[in-house]
Design a protein around this motif. Structure first.
Motif, PDB file in Angstrom:
ATOM      1  N   GLN A  85      19.951 -61.360 -26.456  1.00  0.00           N
ATOM      2  CA  GLN A  85      20.526 -60.804 -25.242  1.00  0.00           C
ATOM      3  C   GLN A  85      21.026 -61.923 -24.337  1.00  0.00           C
ATOM      4  O   GLN A  85      20.547 -63.054 -24.405  1.00  0.00           O
TER       5      GLN A  85
ATOM      6  N   GLN B  65      22.222 -62.373 -20.146  1.00  0.00           N
ATOM      7  CA  GLN B  65      22.370 -61.812 -18.813  1.00  0.00           C
ATOM      8  C   GLN B  65      23.549 -62.483 -18.124  1.00  0.00           C
ATOM      9  O   GLN B  65      23.685 -63.706 -18.170  1.00  0.00           O
TER      10      GLN B  65
ATOM     11  N   VAL C   4      26.047 -62.868 -14.618  1.00  0.00           N
ATOM     12  CA  VAL C   4      26.143 -62.721 -13.173  1.00  0.00           C
ATOM     13  C   VAL C   4      27.480 -63.278 -12.719  1.00  0.00           C
ATOM     14  O   VAL C   4      27.736 -64.473 -12.856  1.00  0.00           O
TER      15      VAL C   4
ATOM     16  N   ALA D 217      25.836 -67.125 -17.484  1.00  0.00           N
ATOM     17  CA  ALA D 217      25.020 -66.417 -18.452  1.00  0.00           C
ATOM     18  C   ALA D 217      23.682 -67.108 -18.637  1.00  0.00           C
ATOM     19  O   ALA D 217      23.570 -68.328 -18.538  1.00  0.00           O
ATOM     20  N   SER D 218      22.694 -66.308 -18.897  1.00  0.00           N
ATOM     21  CA  SER D 218      21.402 -66.814 -19.329  1.00  0.00           C
ATOM     22  C   SER D 218      21.084 -66.192 -20.680  1.00  0.00           C
ATOM     23  O   SER D 218      21.350 -65.015 -20.904  1.00  0.00           O
ATOM     24  N   GLY D 219      20.542 -66.998 -21.547  1.00  0.00           N
ATOM     25  CA  GLY D 219      20.253 -66.515 -22.877  1.00  0.00           C
ATOM     26  C   GLY D 219      20.736 -67.493 -23.937  1.00  0.00           C
ATOM     27  O   GLY D 219      21.782 -68.132 -23.770  1.00  0.00           O
TER      28      GLY D 219
ATOM     29  N   ASP E  81      27.128 -56.534 -23.365  1.00  0.00           N
ATOM     30  CA  ASP E  81      26.470 -57.112 -22.204  1.00  0.00           C
ATOM     31  C   ASP E  81      27.455 -57.219 -21.057  1.00  0.00           C
ATOM     32  O   ASP E  81      28.573 -57.699 -21.237  1.00  0.00           O
TER      33      ASP E  81
ATOM     34  N   GLY F  25      28.024 -57.963 -16.664  1.00  0.00           N
ATOM     35  CA  GLY F  25      27.554 -58.393 -15.370  1.00  0.00           C
ATOM     36  C   GLY F  25      27.616 -57.268 -14.361  1.00  0.00           C
ATOM     37  O   GLY F  25      28.046 -56.147 -14.659  1.00  0.00           O
ATOM     38  N   GLN F  26      27.194 -57.569 -13.150  1.00  0.00           N
ATOM     39  CA  GLN F  26      27.154 -56.556 -12.097  1.00  0.00           C
ATOM     40  C   GLN F  26      28.503 -56.349 -11.423  1.00  0.00           C
ATOM     41  O   GLN F  26      28.682 -55.361 -10.704  1.00  0.00           O
TER      42      GLN F  26
END
Length: 123
Positions: free
Chosen positions: A1, A3, A5, A24-26, A112, A114-115
């Protein structure tokens, strides 16, 4: 996954520029095809640009020559440089990632998201 932002949205006059970022993180970031989409009030989400794992890019016709997508795998970041903005570019902009072998312009192909970050272009 992964994440995602987004940031960098805001209010800009017609003809101006904004640079959006998506961090991204992951551990899988470098494996993702990354895309930018946007959704204007009363409209469905639409494709803006994508950048493949090998950095090959593709753009929607309405942004060619104005927008540039790029990625920095070391920083796990994808950018969207937007120039010559018009009021029609006003929308919430989303970054998205896909692990498919082939890139796509279809939102459903991306797993995936983002917001979103708001971009408002004043006339």
């Amino acid at each position: 996954q992964v994440q995602l932002v987004e940031s960098g949205g805001g209010l800009v006059q017609a003809g101006g520029s904004l640079r959006l970022s998506c961090v991204a993180s992951g551990y899988t970031f470098s494996n993702y095809i990354m895309g930018w989409f946007r959704q204007a009030p009363g409209k469905e989400r639409e494709f803006v640009a994508y950048i493949h794992r090998n950095s090959i890019t593709y753009y929607a016709d309405f942004v060619k020559g104005r927008f540039t997508i790029s990625r920095d795998n070391g920083k796990k970041t994808v950018h969207l440089q937007m120039n010559s903005l018009t009021p029609e570019d006003t929308a919430v902009y989303y970054c998205a990632g896909s692990l498919r072998s082939a890139a796509s312009t279809v939102p459903n192909s991306y797993t995936d998201w983002g917001q979103g970050t708001q971009v408002t272009v004043a006339s």
